[in-house]
Structures are given as C-alpha cells and as structure tokens.
Design a protein around this motif. Structure first.
Motif, PDB file in Angstrom:
ATOM      1  N   GLY A  47      -1.000  10.949   6.033  1.00 17.16           N
ATOM      2  CA  GLY A  47      -0.426  10.497   4.600  1.00 17.16           C
ATOM      3  C   GLY A  47      -1.584   8.747   4.249  1.00 17.16           C
ATOM      4  O   GLY A  47      -1.844   7.668   4.934  1.00 17.16           O
ATOM      5  N   ALA A  48      -1.827   8.678   2.723  1.00 16.20           N
ATOM      6  CA  ALA A  48      -2.478   7.006   3.053  1.00 16.20           C
ATOM      7  C   ALA A  48      -1.720   5.861   2.533  1.00 16.20           C
ATOM      8  O   ALA A  48      -0.405   6.349   1.881  1.00 16.20           O
ATOM      9  N   HIS A  49      -1.828   4.828   3.135  1.00 15.56           N
ATOM     10  CA  HIS A  49      -0.595   3.984   2.988  1.00 15.56           C
ATOM     11  C   HIS A  49      -1.814   2.471   3.153  1.00 15.56           C
ATOM     12  O   HIS A  49      -2.459   3.030   3.107  1.00 15.56           O
ATOM     13  N   VAL A  50      -0.896   1.669   3.457  1.00 12.18           N
ATOM     14  CA  VAL A  50      -1.479   0.371   3.349  1.00 12.18           C
ATOM     15  C   VAL A  50      -0.445  -0.689   3.759  1.00 12.18           C
ATOM     16  O   VAL A  50       0.472  -0.602   3.614  1.00 12.18           O
ATOM     17  N   HIS A  51      -0.903  -1.981   4.748  1.00  8.25           N
ATOM     18  CA  HIS A  51      -0.351  -2.812   5.635  1.00  8.25           C
ATOM     19  C   HIS A  51      -0.557  -4.210   4.658  1.00  8.25           C
ATOM     20  O   HIS A  51      -1.347  -4.252   4.883  1.00  8.25           O
ATOM     21  N   SER A  52       0.539  -5.001   4.534  1.00  5.47           N
ATOM     22  CA  SER A  52       0.223  -6.064   3.972  1.00  5.47           C
ATOM     23  C   SER A  52      -0.774  -7.232   4.795  1.00  5.47           C
ATOM     24  O   SER A  52      -0.931  -7.854   4.494  1.00  5.47           O
ATOM     25  N   ASP A  53       0.435  -7.350   6.213  1.00  4.83           N
ATOM     26  CA  ASP A  53      -0.405  -7.949   7.751  1.00  4.83           C
ATOM     27  C   ASP A  53      -1.017  -7.919   8.117  1.00  4.83           C
ATOM     28  O   ASP A  53      -2.108  -8.440   8.793  1.00  4.83           O
ATOM     29  N   ALA A  54      -0.840  -6.214   9.040  1.00  2.00           N
ATOM     30  CA  ALA A  54      -0.799  -5.736  10.063  1.00  2.00           C
ATOM     31  C   ALA A  54      -2.727  -5.581   9.814  1.00  2.00           C
ATOM     32  O   ALA A  54      -3.023  -4.946   8.841  1.00  2.00           O
ATOM     33  N   VAL A 102      -9.637  -1.374  10.089  1.00  2.00           N
ATOM     34  CA  VAL A 102      -9.360  -1.497   8.369  1.00  2.00           C
ATOM     35  C   VAL A 102      -8.252  -2.570   8.160  1.00  2.00           C
ATOM     36  O   VAL A 102      -7.113  -3.498   9.132  1.00  2.00           O
ATOM     37  N   PRO A 103      -8.300  -3.698   7.391  1.00  2.00           N
ATOM     38  CA  PRO A 103      -7.737  -5.278   7.812  1.00  2.00           C
ATOM     39  C   PRO A 103      -6.772  -4.883   6.818  1.00  2.00           C
ATOM     40  O   PRO A 103      -6.131  -4.115   5.960  1.00  2.00           O
ATOM     41  N   PRO A 104      -5.945  -6.070   6.688  1.00  4.25           N
ATOM     42  CA  PRO A 104      -4.579  -6.455   5.807  1.00  4.25           C
ATOM     43  C   PRO A 104      -5.186  -5.399   4.385  1.00  4.25           C
ATOM     44  O   PRO A 104      -6.223  -6.085   3.870  1.00  4.25           O
ATOM     45  N   GLY A 105      -4.311  -5.280   3.632  1.00  6.53           N
ATOM     46  CA  GLY A 105      -4.944  -5.417   2.003  1.00  6.53           C
ATOM     47  C   GLY A 105      -5.383  -3.746   2.159  1.00  6.53           C
ATOM     48  O   GLY A 105      -5.433  -3.304   1.422  1.00  6.53           O
ATOM     49  N   THR A 106      -6.004  -2.550   2.626  1.00  4.31           N
ATOM     50  CA  THR A 106      -6.629  -1.821   2.342  1.00  4.31           C
ATOM     51  C   THR A 106      -5.982  -0.214   2.723  1.00  4.31           C
ATOM     52  O   THR A 106      -5.718  -0.357   4.120  1.00  4.31           O
ATOM     53  N   ILE A 152      12.648   7.914   7.110  1.00  7.46           N
ATOM     54  CA  ILE A 152      10.915   7.504   6.855  1.00  7.46           C
ATOM     55  C   ILE A 152      10.464   6.932   6.684  1.00  7.46           C
ATOM     56  O   ILE A 152       9.755   5.487   6.477  1.00  7.46           O
ATOM     57  N   GLU A 153      11.042   6.405   4.834  1.00 13.49           N
ATOM     58  CA  GLU A 153      10.623   5.872   3.771  1.00 13.49           C
ATOM     59  C   GLU A 153      10.998   4.023   4.235  1.00 13.49           C
ATOM     60  O   GLU A 153      10.089   3.036   4.015  1.00 13.49           O
ATOM     61  N   GLU A 154      12.196   4.458   4.106  1.00 12.94           N
ATOM     62  CA  GLU A 154      13.456   3.424   4.954  1.00 12.94           C
ATOM     63  C   GLU A 154      13.063   2.634   5.830  1.00 12.94           C
ATOM     64  O   GLU A 154      12.359   1.006   6.051  1.00 12.94           O
ATOM     65  N   MET A 155      12.269   3.412   7.156  1.00  6.80           N
ATOM     66  CA  MET A 155      11.610   2.668   8.085  1.00  6.80           C
ATOM     67  C   MET A 155       9.872   2.165   7.791  1.00  6.80           C
ATOM     68  O   MET A 155      10.036   1.078   8.748  1.00  6.80           O
ATOM     69  N   ARG A 156       9.053   2.989   7.335  1.00  6.70           N
ATOM     70  CA  ARG A 156       7.711   2.457   6.796  1.00  6.70           C
ATOM     71  C   ARG A 156       8.635   1.177   6.796  1.00  6.70           C
ATOM     72  O   ARG A 156       7.552   0.150   6.560  1.00  6.70           O
ATOM     73  N   ARG A 157       8.891   0.377   5.079  1.00  8.94           N
ATOM     74  CA  ARG A 157       9.175  -0.494   4.466  1.00  8.94           C
ATOM     75  C   ARG A 157       9.482  -1.491   5.847  1.00  8.94           C
ATOM     76  O   ARG A 157       8.556  -2.861   5.607  1.00  8.94           O
ATOM     77  N   ARG A 158      10.709  -1.191   6.792  1.00  7.30           N
ATOM     78  CA  ARG A 158      10.775  -2.299   7.633  1.00  7.30           C
ATOM     79  C   ARG A 158       9.709  -2.679   8.159  1.00  7.30           C
ATOM     80  O   ARG A 158       8.988  -3.558   9.549  1.00  7.30           O
ATOM     81  N   TYR A 159       8.913  -1.611   8.347  1.00 11.10           N
ATOM     82  CA  TYR A 159       7.469  -2.368   9.766  1.00 11.10           C
ATOM     83  C   TYR A 159       6.436  -2.407   8.948  1.00 11.10           C
ATOM     84  O   TYR A 159       5.804  -1.856   9.363  1.00 11.10           O
ATOM     85  N   ASP A 160       6.378  -2.947   7.291  1.00 10.69           N
ATOM     86  CA  ASP A 160       5.009  -2.943   6.910  1.00 10.69           C
ATOM     87  C   ASP A 160       4.181  -2.227   6.598  1.00 10.69           C
ATOM     88  O   ASP A 160       2.862  -1.797   6.478  1.00 10.69           O
ATOM     89  N   VAL A 161       4.448  -0.360   6.149  1.00 11.14           N
ATOM     90  CA  VAL A 161       3.723   0.503   5.997  1.00 11.14           C
ATOM     91  C   VAL A 161       4.347   0.291   4.456  1.00 11.14           C
ATOM     92  O   VAL A 161       5.218   1.308   4.152  1.00 11.14           O
ATOM     93  N   SER A 162       3.311   0.150   3.076  1.00 10.75           N
ATOM     94  CA  SER A 162       3.439   1.461   1.801  1.00 10.75           C
ATOM     95  C   SER A 162       2.935   1.959   1.909  1.00 10.75           C
ATOM     96  O   SER A 162       1.758   2.411   1.325  1.00 10.75           O
ATOM     97  N   GLN A 163       3.496   3.051   2.185  1.00 12.14           N
ATOM     98  CA  GLN A 163       3.076   4.761   2.049  1.00 12.14           C
ATOM     99  C   GLN A 163       2.639   5.324   0.097  1.00 12.14           C
ATOM    100  O   GLN A 163       2.645   4.213  -0.435  1.00 12.14           O
ATOM    101  N   ILE A 164       1.448   5.527   0.094  1.00 10.21           N
ATOM    102  CA  ILE A 164       0.552   6.242  -1.435  1.00 10.21           C
ATOM    103  C   ILE A 164       1.106   7.612  -1.672  1.00 10.21           C
ATOM    104  O   ILE A 164       1.388   7.807  -2.122  1.00 10.21           O
TER     105      ILE A 164
END
Length: 188
Positions: A47-54, A102-106, A152-164
């Motif tokens: 699934g497409a997703h984005v990380h703010s820091d990683a 993949v840079p942060p924010g991409t 899964i959604e709650e876990m992803r939020r904790r690990y800097d994964v914004s699922q699209i």
C-alpha cells in the motif's frame, strides 16, 4: 559469532503468510541503519504510504516488484497502481538489480503482481523503527484469521507510517484447484 558477518540465509527471521523478513544489521549491532532481506510473496501489496522522518532504500535481488516513489497528481485511496506524477512518472516494473531510494515525505509503495516470490534488500534510517515495526506486524499477522485492520493502523501511526492506500495480501489462486475454478466461474 558476533553477528557482524552473516552467511547466506542467516539472521533473525520473522516469517508470516504475508512476508519473510531476515534481520541483517540492527541497532543491537550498533547500526544506525536497519537492514533486512525481505521475501515478498505473490499478491502482497504494502500500500502507498509516507514517512515524515524515515528514509528507505530498496534493492531487488530476485524476481519482480512494482515500485512507486513520487507525489502523484492526485492521491487515490483505493490503490496507487495508476498514479502519475506531474512530471509523468508512473509505477515501475523493477527486476533484479533495480533500486528505489525514498526520502522522508515521499509517497512510496511496492507490490508483487507476479506469480513468483521476489527478494529484496531493504534499508531504513533511523534504526530501530522498522525493526520494531516488523516485530509487531508479525505478531498481528500471526494471530490467526484476518489481520486486525485497526491494530495495524494504530501500530503504523506509532512507527511513522501514514498509510494512503490499504495494505493488501491477495495470493494468486491455484488454477487447478476446485475452489479457484469455482471462483473464476462466479466472476463471469
């Protein structure tokens, strides 16, 4: 052995029906980058997703994956397979030797749309965010039954994964099995 040199196939493994992840270098080894070998089964779509820091790096070792790493003209929530960037970039069919940074924010994604497993080298900075993520998602996948989407959604939020778009795992049907034949007949 110190764990700094690993023979082929060695390292701590997490195996679920959706992925096989072998930890190659971790925070415990003193690494600021987590490095994994990942077997991606047919039908798996992260699934497409984005990380703010990683930031991440993927390298296809074997097989074929579809890869995406760009901000699309329009984000759709159902899937990313037809996305296009303002510059005309589209999903890439990646085979052995292809890589994706993949840079942060991409926004980014990968999926195995083939009928064969694919293997990739996956690196994430900073460590240990994906080490912890893989440990926890393996627990969710191993719980039996369909994976708990809310967990899964709650876990992803904790690990800097914004699922699209959603994570999916739809293994291909075995064409010679009666259930597959029945399913194909129902689709017609």
């Amino acid at each position: 052995m110190t764990g700094l040199i690993l023979p082929p196939g060695q390292g701590r493994k997490l195996i679920t029906k959706a992925q096989e992840v072998t930890f190659k270098a971790t925070e415990a080894h003193g690494s600021s980058i987590s490095i994994f070998e990942v077997v991606v089964p047919p039908g798996f779509d992260v699934g497409a997703h984005v990380h703010s820091d990683a930031q991440e790096f993927f390298y296809v070792l074997q097989g074929e994956l579809q890869l995406l790493a760009f901000e699309p003209i329009k984000r759709t929530e159902e899937n990313w397979h037809e996305w296009e960037s303002p510059e005309g970039d589209r999903v890439v069919r990646a085979t052995e030797g292809a890589s994706m940074f993949v840079p942060p924010g991409t926004p980014h994604a990968f999926r195995n749309a083939s009928d064969q497993p694919a293997r990739m080298l996956f690196q994430c900075f900073p460590s240990p965010i994906h080490e912890l993520y893989f440990d926890e998602i393996a627990e969710i996948w191993s719980a039996g039954g369909p994976p708990d989407a809310e967990a899964i959604e709650e876990m992803r939020r904790r690990y800097d994964v914004s699922q699209i778009t959603p994570l999916r795992f739809d293994p291909p049907l075995l064409l010679d099995s009666p259930s597959a034949t029945e399913r194909q007949a129902q689709r017609r």
